[in-house]
Write a protein that holds these residues in place. Structure first.
Motif, PDB file in Angstrom:
ATOM      1  N   LEU A 135     -21.072 -10.354 -17.122  1.00  0.00           N
ATOM      2  CA  LEU A 135     -20.389 -10.199 -18.408  1.00  0.00           C
ATOM      3  C   LEU A 135     -18.902 -10.538 -18.331  1.00  0.00           C
ATOM      4  N   GLY A 136     -18.309 -10.452 -17.163  1.00  0.00           N
ATOM      5  CA  GLY A 136     -16.893 -10.777 -17.021  1.00  0.00           C
ATOM      6  C   GLY A 136     -16.621 -12.258 -16.857  1.00  0.00           C
ATOM      7  N   SER A 137     -17.483 -12.953 -16.124  1.00  0.00           N
ATOM      8  CA  SER A 137     -17.240 -14.368 -15.811  1.00  0.00           C
ATOM      9  C   SER A 137     -18.195 -15.334 -16.507  1.00  0.00           C
ATOM     10  N   GLY A 138     -19.354 -14.851 -16.958  1.00  0.00           N
ATOM     11  CA  GLY A 138     -20.368 -15.722 -17.546  1.00  0.00           C
ATOM     12  C   GLY A 138     -21.258 -16.402 -16.523  1.00  0.00           C
ATOM     13  N   ARG A 139     -20.985 -16.209 -15.250  1.00  0.00           N
ATOM     14  CA  ARG A 139     -21.746 -16.849 -14.171  1.00  0.00           C
ATOM     15  C   ARG A 139     -23.162 -16.307 -14.109  1.00  0.00           C
ATOM     16  N   CYS A 140     -24.129 -17.211 -13.940  1.00  0.00           N
ATOM     17  CA  CYS A 140     -25.519 -16.784 -13.767  1.00  0.00           C
ATOM     18  C   CYS A 140     -25.682 -16.272 -12.343  1.00  0.00           C
ATOM     19  N   LEU A 141     -26.163 -15.057 -12.202  1.00  0.00           N
ATOM     20  CA  LEU A 141     -26.330 -14.456 -10.878  1.00  0.00           C
ATOM     21  C   LEU A 141     -27.572 -14.983 -10.167  1.00  0.00           C
ATOM     22  N   ASP A 142     -28.421 -15.693 -10.893  1.00  0.00           N
ATOM     23  CA  ASP A 142     -29.678 -16.187 -10.320  1.00  0.00           C
ATOM     24  C   ASP A 142     -29.690 -17.694 -10.096  1.00  0.00           C
ATOM     25  N   ASP A 143     -28.648 -18.396 -10.543  1.00  0.00           N
ATOM     26  CA  ASP A 143     -28.561 -19.848 -10.382  1.00  0.00           C
ATOM     27  C   ASP A 143     -27.088 -20.222 -10.440  1.00  0.00           C
ATOM     28  N   ASP A 144     -26.491 -20.500  -9.274  1.00  0.00           N
ATOM     29  CA  ASP A 144     -25.055 -20.779  -9.190  1.00  0.00           C
ATOM     30  C   ASP A 144     -24.614 -22.000  -9.990  1.00  0.00           C
ATOM     31  N   ALA A 145     -25.526 -22.862 -10.367  1.00  0.00           N
ATOM     32  CA  ALA A 145     -25.180 -24.078 -11.104  1.00  0.00           C
ATOM     33  C   ALA A 145     -25.062 -23.834 -12.609  1.00  0.00           C
ATOM     34  N   VAL A 198     -22.402 -19.334 -18.675  1.00  0.00           N
ATOM     35  CA  VAL A 198     -22.120 -19.336 -20.108  1.00  0.00           C
ATOM     36  C   VAL A 198     -20.633 -19.022 -20.265  1.00  0.00           C
ATOM     37  N   THR A 199     -20.089 -19.319 -21.417  1.00  0.00           N
ATOM     38  CA  THR A 199     -18.677 -19.015 -21.668  1.00  0.00           C
ATOM     39  C   THR A 199     -18.488 -17.501 -21.739  1.00  0.00           C
ATOM     40  N   GLY A 219     -18.980 -21.517 -35.845  1.00  0.00           N
ATOM     41  CA  GLY A 219     -20.437 -21.601 -35.945  1.00  0.00           C
ATOM     42  C   GLY A 219     -21.180 -21.174 -34.694  1.00  0.00           C
ATOM     43  N   ARG A 220     -20.479 -21.014 -33.583  1.00  0.00           N
ATOM     44  CA  ARG A 220     -21.131 -20.508 -32.373  1.00  0.00           C
ATOM     45  C   ARG A 220     -21.391 -19.014 -32.516  1.00  0.00           C
ATOM     46  N   GLN A 221     -22.201 -18.487 -31.608  1.00  0.00           N
ATOM     47  CA  GLN A 221     -22.459 -17.043 -31.576  1.00  0.00           C
ATOM     48  C   GLN A 221     -21.965 -16.473 -30.261  1.00  0.00           C
ATOM     49  N   ALA A 222     -21.444 -15.266 -30.328  1.00  0.00           N
ATOM     50  CA  ALA A 222     -21.048 -14.528 -29.136  1.00  0.00           C
ATOM     51  C   ALA A 222     -21.936 -13.298 -29.020  1.00  0.00           C
ATOM     52  N   ALA A 223     -22.256 -12.935 -27.800  1.00  0.00           N
ATOM     53  CA  ALA A 223     -22.956 -11.687 -27.514  1.00  0.00           C
ATOM     54  C   ALA A 223     -21.885 -10.701 -27.060  1.00  0.00           C
ATOM     55  N   VAL A 224     -21.751  -9.579 -27.774  1.00  0.00           N
ATOM     56  CA  VAL A 224     -20.678  -8.616 -27.531  1.00  0.00           C
ATOM     57  C   VAL A 224     -21.293  -7.333 -26.991  1.00  0.00           C
ATOM     58  N   PHE A 225     -20.677  -6.788 -25.944  1.00  0.00           N
ATOM     59  CA  PHE A 225     -21.219  -5.615 -25.254  1.00  0.00           C
ATOM     60  C   PHE A 225     -20.127  -4.604 -24.955  1.00  0.00           C
ATOM     61  N   LEU A 226     -20.523  -3.357 -24.853  1.00  0.00           N
ATOM     62  CA  LEU A 226     -19.718  -2.311 -24.222  1.00  0.00           C
ATOM     63  C   LEU A 226     -20.500  -1.892 -22.995  1.00  0.00           C
ATOM     64  N   ASP A 227     -19.821  -1.832 -21.849  1.00  0.00           N
ATOM     65  CA  ASP A 227     -20.536  -1.313 -20.690  1.00  0.00           C
ATOM     66  C   ASP A 227     -20.595   0.215 -20.789  1.00  0.00           C
ATOM     67  N   ARG A 228     -21.218   0.849 -19.861  1.00  0.00           N
ATOM     68  CA  ARG A 228     -21.424   2.297 -19.936  1.00  0.00           C
ATOM     69  C   ARG A 228     -20.113   3.084 -19.820  1.00  0.00           C
ATOM     70  N   GLU A 229     -19.050   2.436 -19.338  1.00  0.00           N
ATOM     71  CA  GLU A 229     -17.736   3.077 -19.293  1.00  0.00           C
ATOM     72  C   GLU A 229     -16.924   2.788 -20.554  1.00  0.00           C
ATOM     73  N   GLY A 230     -17.479   2.010 -21.482  1.00  0.00           N
ATOM     74  CA  GLY A 230     -16.805   1.727 -22.740  1.00  0.00           C
ATOM     75  C   GLY A 230     -15.923   0.492 -22.738  1.00  0.00           C
TER      76      GLY A 230
END
Length: 119
Positions: free
Chosen positions: A98-108, A111-112, A45-56
């Motif tokens: 996108l690799g770690s889920g870490r927020c670059l603007d708030d270290d606390a 996301v998964t 029931g969760r949602q994932a956001a799926v991406f391809l970077d510009r290198e595929g």
């Protein structure tokens, strides 16, 4: 995550995401556009956001923006900072690696980030 880069228009490869011990097929690679995200409903029931970077290279993180609670990260803007791909939330503009889920603007905050492979 796999380092394989393939031309999306020429393959029948599936994007798969790891949930626990299982791999779940999300969509054909050809459905993704580099630099843009799509939302995928997961079996739990969760949602994932799926991406391809510009290198595929494929990535998947939770679609839920932890700052607003809205399921919107798949609609965010993809960029890079210090050589790392990120998505910026379309609502409040916080950036998530996108690799770690870490927020670059708030270290606390994070996301998964899911393991993703091409098969």
């Amino acid at each position: 995550m796999t380092a394989t880069t393939l031309a999306p228009a020429t393959t029948d490869v599936q994007i798969q995401l790891r949930l626990g011990e299982d791999w779940v097929a999300l969509c054909p690679l050809s459905r993704l556009t580099p630099g843009r995200g799509v939302a995928a409903l997961l079996p739990d029931g969760r949602q994932a956001a799926v991406f391809l970077d510009r290198e595929g290279r494929p990535y998947a993180i939770d679609n839920r923006d932890p700052f607003s609670g809205a399921q919107v990260l798949a609609r965010g803007l993809v960029g890079s900072a210090a050589g790392r791909p990120f998505v910026a939330s379309p609502l409040l503009k916080q950036r998530f690696d996108l690799g770690s889920g870490r927020c670059l603007d708030d270290d606390a905050v994070s996301v998964t980030a899911y393991d993703v492979r091409l098969r």
